[in-house]
Write an enzyme that holds these catalytic residues in place. Structure first.
Site: not given
Ligand code: PAF
Length: 281
Positions: A22, A28, A52, A138, A140-141, A167, A175, A177
């Protein structure tokens, strides 16, 4: 969810799943768009997976803007949202875990013990429930993606893992969260991760292949930012995530940096192309 996914399969639909926790941002939404292009049915999941997060981590303060998330998913024409409760995913007596050994213990796994066991377990469960043909993650991870790919390979899963580009905000910040935790000054300071990767990129452009030199270039930029505290800044092999001495095969420059109390990660993909190295930040 299982009934819906089963019915979609029977109708020969190609099912794409975008698993999330979320607090949707443009990263996302890019995953949703990617899935929309490739699949006839796209499901998103929102599940803030307690397994996690370590006890000292940010589970309780993690943003949960459900109404806005649903609006964004509706605008993105996602076909369905799977929004299970923690009790549904982990009912009383739950005791089976998926652990991708080795890969899960390094870097992110070392700084966040148990994190990847939680990730691989929940992703496996989501795949079992939704039975997607494709699942979107993504880059990024990067380590998370690699671990999910390994799990899919080792356990003969029928889901293909699709890796989508990072992104970024206009100033380069990836980006996330967790960016919402940053105050004004920290938000400015957080661009240091991207600037550090750019420093390594320009070293590569100048012909540097030695990992130590690339690491030093990143650390120099990071150390110049008083609000930044480096957890790691490494050059690793894209398959094993072990450090490499020289970049002669595909590698990642990986960063984990605290900005104030907020821990951010970012990376750059480095790929040899003939005598040159191609980089993707
Ligand atoms: O990347 C995330 O948001 C989470 O780790 C994932 C893949 C949804 C599993 O909880």
């Amino acid at each position: 969810m299982k009934e819906k996914a089963r019915a979609a399969r029977q109708e020969q639909r190609i099912i794409g799943l975008v698993p999330t926790m979320g607090a949707m941002h443009a990263g996302h939404m890019a995953l949703m768009e990617h899935a929309r292009r490739e699949c006839s049915t796209v499901y998103a999941s929102i599940f803030l997976n307690p397994k996690q997060f370590a006890a000292n981590e940010d589970l309780s303060r993690y943003p949960r803007p459900l109404k806005e998330d649903v609006e964004k998913l509706t605008a993105a024409k996602v076909d369905g949202l799977f929004l299970p409760s923690a009790e549904e995913i982990y009912p009383l007596g739950f005791s089976t875990y998926v652990a991708v050994e080795g890969l899960s213990d390094k870097l992110e796994g070392k700084s966040r013990p148990g994190h990847f066991r939680g990730v691989s377990t929940v992703v496996m469960k989501l795949f079992q429930i939704v039975q997607p043909h494709y699942a979107y993650f993504g880059r990024k991870d990067a380590q998370q993606v690699r671990i999910v790919q390994q799990m899919a390979r080792d356990l003969n899963l029928d889901t293909e893992i699709v890796v989508c580009p990072i992104v970024r905000e206009p100033d380069g910040l990836a980006m996330s969260s967790r960016n919402t935790y940053l105050n004004g000054e920290e938000r400015k300071a957080a661009t240091v991760l991207h600037r550090a990767l750019q420093a390594a990129e320009s070293e590569i452009g100048a012909g540097v292949r030695d990992s130590l030199q690339l690491q030093n270039a990143m650390r120099k930029v990071l150390q110049a930012e008083p609000r930044a505290r480096v957890d790691y800044a490494e050059i690793v092999d894209v398959e094993t995530f072990d450090p490499v001495a020289r970049v002669s095969r595909p590698a990642y420059a990986l960063l984990a940096v605290f900005i104030g109390k907020t821990r951010l990660i970012d990376n750059m993909l480095i790929e040899p192309a003939g005598d040159e190295l191609l980089v993707e930040i």
